[in-house]
Design a protein around this motif. Sequence first.
Motif, PDB file in Angstrom:
ATOM      1  N   PRO A   1       0.779  -1.171   0.027  1.00 31.13           N
ATOM      2  CA  PRO A   1       0.214   0.177  -0.260  1.00 31.13           C
ATOM      3  C   PRO A   1       1.080   1.069   0.146  1.00 31.13           C
ATOM      4  CG  PRO A   1       0.211  -1.464   1.935  1.00 31.13           C
ATOM      5  CD  PRO A   1       0.409  -2.119   1.426  1.00 31.13           C
TER       6      PRO A   1
ATOM      7  N   GLU B   1      -4.007   9.912   2.706  1.00 29.80           N
ATOM      8  CA  GLU B   1      -4.420   9.136   3.417  1.00 29.80           C
ATOM      9  C   GLU B   1      -6.118   9.131   3.631  1.00 29.80           C
ATOM     10  OE1 GLU B   1      -2.932   7.632   6.619  1.00 29.80           O
ATOM     11  OE2 GLU B   1      -4.719   7.805   7.865  1.00 29.80           O
TER      12      GLU B   1
ATOM     13  N   MET C   1      -6.369   6.443   0.177  1.00 30.70           N
ATOM     14  CA  MET C   1      -6.741   5.466   0.754  1.00 30.70           C
ATOM     15  C   MET C   1      -7.798   4.882   0.826  1.00 30.70           C
ATOM     16  SD  MET C   1      -2.930   5.282   1.823  1.00 30.70           S
ATOM     17  CE  MET C   1      -2.775   2.912   1.947  1.00 30.70           C
ATOM     18  N   LEU C   2      -8.449   5.625   1.847  1.00 35.98           N
ATOM     19  CA  LEU C   2      -9.702   5.145   2.533  1.00 35.98           C
ATOM     20  C   LEU C   2     -10.204   5.068   1.669  1.00 35.98           C
ATOM     21  CD1 LEU C   2      -9.815   3.905   5.894  1.00 35.98           C
ATOM     22  CD2 LEU C   2      -9.953   6.818   6.080  1.00 35.98           C
TER      23      LEU C   2
ATOM     24  N   ALA D   1     -10.369   1.665  -0.064  1.00 39.95           N
ATOM     25  CA  ALA D   1     -10.382   0.964   0.965  1.00 39.95           C
ATOM     26  C   ALA D   1     -11.997   0.832   0.989  1.00 39.95           C
ATOM     27  CB  ALA D   1      -9.369   0.923   2.485  1.00 39.95           C
TER      28      ALA D   1
ATOM     29  N   ASN E   1      -9.141  13.988   4.059  1.00 39.39           N
ATOM     30  CA  ASN E   1      -9.536  13.374   4.640  1.00 39.39           C
ATOM     31  C   ASN E   1      -9.814  12.946   5.582  1.00 39.39           C
ATOM     32  OD1 ASN E   1      -6.192  12.552   3.742  1.00 39.39           O
ATOM     33  ND2 ASN E   1      -5.328  13.978   5.055  1.00 39.39           N
TER      34      ASN E   1
ATOM     35  N   GLY F   1      -4.900   1.735  -1.430  1.00 36.39           N
ATOM     36  CA  GLY F   1      -5.883   1.351   0.263  1.00 36.39           C
ATOM     37  C   GLY F   1      -6.940   0.184  -0.495  1.00 36.39           C
TER      38      GLY F   1
ATOM     39  N   LEU G   1      -5.417  -3.094   1.181  1.00 34.58           N
ATOM     40  CA  LEU G   1      -5.542  -3.629   2.942  1.00 34.58           C
ATOM     41  C   LEU G   1      -7.428  -4.470   3.068  1.00 34.58           C
ATOM     42  CD1 LEU G   1      -4.803   0.585   4.116  1.00 34.58           C
ATOM     43  CD2 LEU G   1      -3.912  -1.618   3.875  1.00 34.58           C
TER      44      LEU G   1
ATOM     45  N   THR H   1      -6.966   2.399   7.497  1.00 33.41           N
ATOM     46  CA  THR H   1      -5.658   3.326   6.732  1.00 33.41           C
ATOM     47  C   THR H   1      -4.756   3.534   7.408  1.00 33.41           C
ATOM     48  OG1 THR H   1      -6.464   5.335   6.417  1.00 33.41           O
ATOM     49  CG2 THR H   1      -5.717   3.941   4.713  1.00 33.41           C
TER      50      THR H   1
ATOM     51  N   GLN I   1      -1.521   5.282   6.838  1.00 31.58           N
ATOM     52  CA  GLN I   1      -0.592   4.759   6.106  1.00 31.58           C
ATOM     53  C   GLN I   1      -0.292   5.738   4.923  1.00 31.58           C
ATOM     54  OE1 GLN I   1      -0.340   1.152   4.962  1.00 31.58           O
ATOM     55  NE2 GLN I   1      -1.599  -0.037   6.262  1.00 31.58           N
ATOM     56  N   GLY I   2      -1.405   6.866   4.195  1.00 35.72           N
ATOM     57  CA  GLY I   2      -1.214   7.589   3.687  1.00 35.72           C
ATOM     58  C   GLY I   2       0.002   8.862   4.089  1.00 35.72           C
TER      59      GLY I   2
END
Lengths: 301, 352
Positions: free
Chosen positions: A22, A44, A47-48, A51, A101, A199, A202, A214, A217-218
């Motif tokens: 990721p 972040e 990515m969320l 995901a 975010n 994302g 994950l 996440t 992780q972003g």
Amino acid sequence: MSDVGAAIGISLALATVRKAVPLVFASTGGFFSERSGIINIGLEGMMLFGAFSGAIIAYFSHNAWLGVLGAAFVGGLIGCLHAFATIQLKANQIISGVAINMLGAGTTVFLSQVFIHGERSFSLAPQDRLPALGPFLPLTYIAFGLAIGATVFSYYTVGGLRLRAVGEHPRAADTQGVRVNRIRFLGVVTSGVCAGLGGAYLPFFSGSFAKNMTAGQGFIALAALIFGKWNPMGALAASLLFGFADALQETLQGRAHLPAQALQMVPYVVTMIALAGVIGRSIPPASIGKPYEREVTEAST
Amino acid sequence: MRARGVSLARLVPPFVSLLLAGLVATVIIALLGENPLHIASVMISGSVGSFRSLANTLEEATPLILTGLCVAVGMRSGLFNIGGEGQLVIGAFLAAWLGAKLPIANPILHVVVCLLAAGTGGAIWAMIAGVLRARLGAHEVINTIMLNYVAFISTNYLVNLPYFKKPGQIPQTFDIAVTASLPRLTFVYKYTRLNAGLFIALAAVFAVWIFLARTRLGFEIRSVGLNPLAGRVAGISVVRSMIVAMGIGGFLAGIAGAERVLGVHKHFISPFPFGYGFAGIAVALLARNNALVIVLTAIFFGALASGGAHVDMVTNVPRELVTVIQAVIILFVACDLVLRPRGRSNEVTTSE
């Protein structure tokens, strides 16, 4: 004894790669945006979004690959939002990133509760998950291919040269006929697509979507990009290093006297050190964060 | 460019942003098949409809006033301090530690010591990023983000040490002594968690306002924020201004953390309740970094939070709607959709 050592070594190596995936996706994404001159701390949130959309699409369509595509698409859409706000409307790039975010944190949990009847997390049935290809999920190979592709693109093609040029000296690029804001828009949207894919990895890796999965992780991907000196191979190496720290932390848990938190801190601390210039300074693209306006002939600052 | 004091015209765009955000929320609620008017009335009754709701709103607003100020002071110096979250956590931990372990019999002294320690801890945490920026040019946004995580992880380590940890499964510190508690304002509502921290926050607003508007250092910070080059030419130390602005912001965020511990939770827990630092960005943006207006915007976001919790409880609309609304407001304010002079980029940008 040495067999045990070898077994631990191999499992550690595999875990390192898995943890890095990721980060590789998202830091490569960050590369496209930041090199074009647009700060992207919204990785972040992107990515969320990836995901959640990957998981929810796979959940309902029973097709994991459709989930992957959906995650890339939604990531790209959020990239469009960031690009539109920061390029067209000249919104502050950091504030827009912060908003994305928050939007990711709020929207994904909100929609999860709407679609899955009040649940903030949900599991994927085994048949809805990506099948492994060898020791890894197929996304793993795509991630590493993407980082290599980004390197080739940036340093060996005209498009890559333009991407870097608009981030370094947009006015010079403009006088050469490069459409600065168009290239930046594409850069930011690409970053969203990559972060969305990162994302999506994950939930397919863990088998479920969870609120705020996440977990920073972003930001670690952003750190990898900076520690890797804003180039894809550097970011790849940094992602592997951070993946290794994470894998080591899990392997050592309860076995060694080194507290797990010391290894968890590695990405953040080394990034600060790199940014401060103690071990080979990381220098950002020259025009990062500054909106580009054609009409103004005299640079005011 | 910036008029002295509050210019009403400057507050129009944020107000329009609020209306637009309300519109977005209405659409979302309607798409869920709920009645937006009903949700709005539940929201209002949950935020200002009773003394209990009002107390909840003010309780949520208290840390937001402080984290909003934290962001605003940084922004006034041209720096983007998005590390309020981490500075708050450091302050909260220090307050919980000293609140539980210091044997001070005098309640006022005990509280003051805890507050000062928390503020100092937050200030130092923020000043790391300030020094790195002012001396080495390392971007404060990246460093404050990194420092947030370093704060979360290191307090998570500390809270699990036997010296700090209350025996049991949960990673939380010992409860603070009675002498370290901020008194709760039970005259508003009997079971409220609203506490004297509210007055500390209001005092901080006043202090920051005076500091920025009336002191030499405050003037220097504002000058550096508007134009660092001109400031330097005028003999202002840009380095000092930046570091001081970050330090003050960190101090305020640290106090916010102490307020949560001494007035509300009575201990530190890992992970510490999340989001006040980031919400502070919304509070400051909506108030255009004006210290006095921050009181209003903090109460507004406090009302959203307490109203949202009520909506979550009595209807099918999840409380995360509030986070979504917050994000939309930030985005709209940042885009500054109305009344922006043509050809000029958004003035909330940190100067470079």
